[in-house]
Design a protein around this motif. Structure first.
Motif, mmCIF file in Angstrom:
data_model
loop_
_atom_site.group_PDB
_atom_site.id
_atom_site.type_symbol
_atom_site.label_atom_id
_atom_site.label_comp_id
_atom_site.label_asym_id
_atom_site.label_seq_id
_atom_site.Cartn_x
_atom_site.Cartn_y
_atom_site.Cartn_z
ATOM 1 N N GLU A 228 0.816 -1.212 0.000
ATOM 2 C CA GLU A 228 0.000 0.000 0.000
ATOM 3 C C GLU A 228 0.853 1.267 0.000
ATOM 4 N N ASN A 229 2.149 1.144 0.261
ATOM 5 C CA ASN A 229 3.031 2.313 0.240
ATOM 6 C C ASN A 229 3.354 2.773 -1.178
ATOM 7 N N GLY A 235 3.841 9.054 -10.349
ATOM 8 C CA GLY A 235 5.176 8.496 -10.327
ATOM 9 C C GLY A 235 5.652 8.158 -8.934
ATOM 10 N N ALA A 236 6.557 7.163 -8.848
ATOM 11 C CA ALA A 236 7.179 6.761 -7.595
ATOM 12 C C ALA A 236 8.481 6.051 -7.927
ATOM 13 N N LEU A 237 9.475 6.213 -7.079
ATOM 14 C CA LEU A 237 10.783 5.596 -7.276
ATOM 15 C C LEU A 237 10.995 4.551 -6.191
ATOM 16 N N VAL A 238 11.057 3.275 -6.599
ATOM 17 C CA VAL A 238 11.291 2.163 -5.678
ATOM 18 C C VAL A 238 12.788 1.882 -5.660
ATOM 19 N N VAL A 239 13.410 1.951 -4.470
ATOM 20 C CA VAL A 239 14.848 1.723 -4.295
ATOM 21 C C VAL A 239 15.018 0.463 -3.451
ATOM 22 N N GLY A 403 8.736 -0.030 2.213
ATOM 23 C CA GLY A 403 8.645 0.864 3.357
ATOM 24 C C GLY A 403 7.812 2.102 3.070
ATOM 25 N N ALA A 404 7.693 2.926 4.084
ATOM 26 C CA ALA A 404 6.924 4.164 3.945
ATOM 27 C C ALA A 404 7.610 5.095 2.952
ATOM 28 N N GLN A 431 20.102 3.519 4.925
ATOM 29 C CA GLN A 431 19.950 3.069 6.312
ATOM 30 C C GLN A 431 18.559 2.470 6.547
ATOM 31 N N THR A 432 17.559 3.024 5.937
ATOM 32 C CA THR A 432 16.204 2.485 6.097
ATOM 33 C C THR A 432 16.118 1.064 5.552
ATOM 34 N N ILE A 433 16.695 0.837 4.369
ATOM 35 C CA ILE A 433 16.671 -0.511 3.780
ATOM 36 C C ILE A 433 17.479 -1.484 4.625
ATOM 37 N N GLN A 434 18.650 -1.043 5.150
ATOM 38 C CA GLN A 434 19.484 -1.934 5.965
ATOM 39 C C GLN A 434 18.762 -2.347 7.246
#
Length: 449
Positions: A228-229, A235-239, A403-404, A431-434
Motif C-alpha cells: 500500500e506504500n 510516479g514513484a521511485l522504488v529503491v 517501506g513508507a 539506512q532504512t533498507i538496511q
C-alpha cells in the motif's frame, strides 16, 4: 464348336436386315455400349454433357442416399439423363440394358464416398429446351481432405467442450482460450503498441510475467508486505537492495508490484549497460519495461507517472560473496535521488530477503570474467560443477517489504542541485533498507521455509 464370321461382320445363316431395322439395332447396341462404359466410372461424373447449366434453386430436393430403404430412387436412377418430354409432358425412360439392370439390382449397397443429387425435372410441354444442372457431389477423400479434417477437429472440439462442461471452471477455461487466440491474432497482424522505450505492455502482462510467475509463487513463495506504500497513481521511485549473482530480485519485485498492487501497476526497471548489450536479453528487457540506468531516462519515466525501480548497489551487490550477505554496498553518487527531486516524486525503500541464498557465491574467477567480458564469474556450490543444472536457483523463501514513502515535493525545485542534501537523502534511504533487512532476517523462521 467355334462360330465362323464372314468379313462383313454377319454370322452365316442369318438374314440381312433392312436398312431401317439395321439402323435401329445399331442404335440400340450403341446405347448399351455407352451404358456399359458409364457404369465403369463414377456415376455422377460420367453423365455430364456440354449443355447449359441451370442455377440450383434454394428449394432443391435433398440428396438421396444410396443406403436409403427400398422405394427411394437408387444412385443409378438418380444420375440418368432426363428423357425429352413427350406431347403429354410425361417422361419416357430409355430402355434399360443388362448392365443397367445389374447396377439397379445393387441399389441397396452403401456408397459412403458419393451422395448424388436428384436429377432436374423435365421441362414443361411448351417445348423449351431442358437445362441440366451440375449434380452436387460430396466426396470424402483426397479432393475434400480439408473439409474432413475440419469436421474431425470440430467433433474433437465439441468433445472437449462437453468434457469441460462438467467442471465449475469451464467458463474460465473458455475465456482464457479466447483471450489467447485474440492475443495471437494481434501479434500476427501487428495490432499492438509499444512506448518510446520499447515497453510492450500486452506482451509483458500476457507472456513475460506469466513465464516467471511459477518461480514467484511456487519456487520462492514470495511474501509481500507494505504494497500500500506504492501510490495508486502518479510516479514513484522504488529503491531496493541487490543480491544473488543473477538479477532475479528485480524480476520478482516486478511481479510483486503487478500482481499484489490493487491497480496492477508495472514496475519500470533501470538496468546496467551490460543488460542491453547482451543479445536477446536486451530486447526482452526492453519489451518488459526496463531501460538504461541513466538520469535522463529515469526522469522521463517519473514525469510520465510510472513506477520506476532502481537497485543502486549494481554489480557490487549481486557479485558480493556469501559471507557478506545482506550487507548493503555503496549506493553510488545518489543519481536516483536527484531524479526523484527533479520530478518531485516520492521514494519508496524496498528490502528483499531470500535472494542471497538462491546462488550462494563461494568464490570468483576474475580471469574467466575478463575473458567473457563479465563483471564477475561466480562459483557456487552447484556452478560450474554441475554445468547447466548448476544454473537452477535454490528454493529459498523470499520476503519483500515496501517501506513508507519518503516525500520530495516539499524540498523545492532546486534541491537536486544541492550535493549535501542529495548525499544525506541517499544515506537515509540506505539506512532504512538496511534496518528493514535486519528486521526481516529476525522474523524469518528458515532459509527455505
Amino acid at each position: 464348336m467355334a462360330q465362323v464370321i464372314d468379313l462383313d461382320g454377319e454370322r452365316p445363316g442369318r438374314r440381312r436386315r433392312s436398312g431401317a431395322a439395321a439402323v435401329a439395332a445399331g442404335a440400340q447396341r450403341a446405347t448399351g455400349e455407352r451404358d456399359s462404359r458409364r457404369r465403369r466410372t463414377t456415376p455422377l461424373l460420367a453423365d455430364l454433357d456440354p449443355q447449359p447449366l441451370s442455377v440450383i434453386p434454394d428449394d432443391a430436393p435433398p440428396a438421396v442416399d444410396a443406403a436409403a430403404p427400398s422405394g427411394t430412387p437408387s444412385p443409378a436412377d438418380a444420375v440418368e439423363s432426363p428423357a425429352p418430354a413427350g406431347p403429354s409432358g410425361a417422361r419416357r425412360r430409355p430402355p434399360r440394358t443388362a448392365v443397367a439392370k445389374k447396377a439397379a439390382a445393387k441399389k441397396a449397397a452403401p456408397r459412403p464416398t458419393v451422395r448424388p443429387a436428384v436429377a432436374a425435372p423435365a421441362a414443361a410441354s411448351s417445348g423449351a429446351p431442358v437445362a441440366r444442372r451440375m449434380p452436387r457431389v460430396r466426396v470424402v477423400g483426397e479432393p475434400d481432405r480439408l473439409a474432413a479434417v475440419t469436421a474431425a477437429a470440430t467433433a474433437a472440439g465439441e468433445a472437449i467442450a462437453d468434457a469441460l462442461a462438467g467442471s465449475p471452471r469451464a467458463a474460465d477455461v473458455e475465456d482464457k482460450i479466447a483471450a489467447a487466440l485474440a492475443f495471437l491474432r494481434r501479434r500476427l497482424t501487428g495490432d499492438y503498441e509499444v512506448d518510446e522505450f520499447g515497453f510492450d505492455r500486452e506482451l509483458t502482462e500476457t507472456v513475460l510475467l506469466a513465464v516467471v510467475r511459477p518461480l514467484y509463487k511456487r519456487w520462492f513463495r514470495v511474501e509481500v508486505r507494505g504494497i500500500e506504500n506504492i501510490p495508486e497513481s502518479g510516479g514513484a521511485l522504488v529503491v531496493a537492495n541487490h543480491s544473488g549473482a543473477v538479477a532475479l530480485d528485480s524480476v520478482m519485485t516486478q511481479v510483486a508490484v503487478h500482481d499484489v498492487h490493487p491497480q496492477h501497476r508495472f514496475l519500470r526497471m533501470l538496468g546496467a549497460d551490460l543488460v542491453f548489450q547482451t543479445p536477446f536479453v536486451g530486447e526482452i528487457a526492453r519489451k518488459g519495461g526496463a531501460t538504461l540506468a541513466a538520469n535522463a531516462d529515469a526522469e522521463r519515466l517519473l514525469s510520465a507517472g510510472e513506477v520506476v525501480g532502481v537497485w543502486p548497489e549494481g554489480f557490487k551487490g549481486v557479485g558480493k560473496p556469501f559471507s557478506e550477505r545482506y550487507k548493503l554496498q555503496r549506493f553510488g553518487r545518489g543519481g536516483f535521488v536527484s531524479a526523484a527531486l527533479r520530478t518531485r516524486t516520492p521514494i519508496v525503500p524496498c528490502a528483499i530477503v531470500g535472494a542471497e541464498e538462491t546462488y550462494p557465491i563461494l568464490g570468483n574467477l576474475p580471469t574467466v570474467a575478463r575473458l567473457l567480458g563479465l563483471p564477475y564469474f561466480p562459483v557456487t556450490p552447484t556452478f560450474p560443477l554441475l554445468g547447466v543444472l548448476g544454473a537452477v536457483p535454490l528454493p529459498s523463501k523470499w520476503l519483500i517489504e515496501f517501506g513508507a514513502p519518503v516525500p520530495t515535493d516539499e524540498l523545492g525545485i532546486g534541491a537536486a542541485e544541492d550535493p549535501m542534501l542529495v548525499f544525506d537523502l541517499t544515506d537515509q534511504i540506505r539506512q532504512t533498507i538496511q534496518q528493514t533487512l535486519y528486521s526481516l532476517l529476525v522474523q524469518r523462521r528458515s532459509v527455505f521455509f
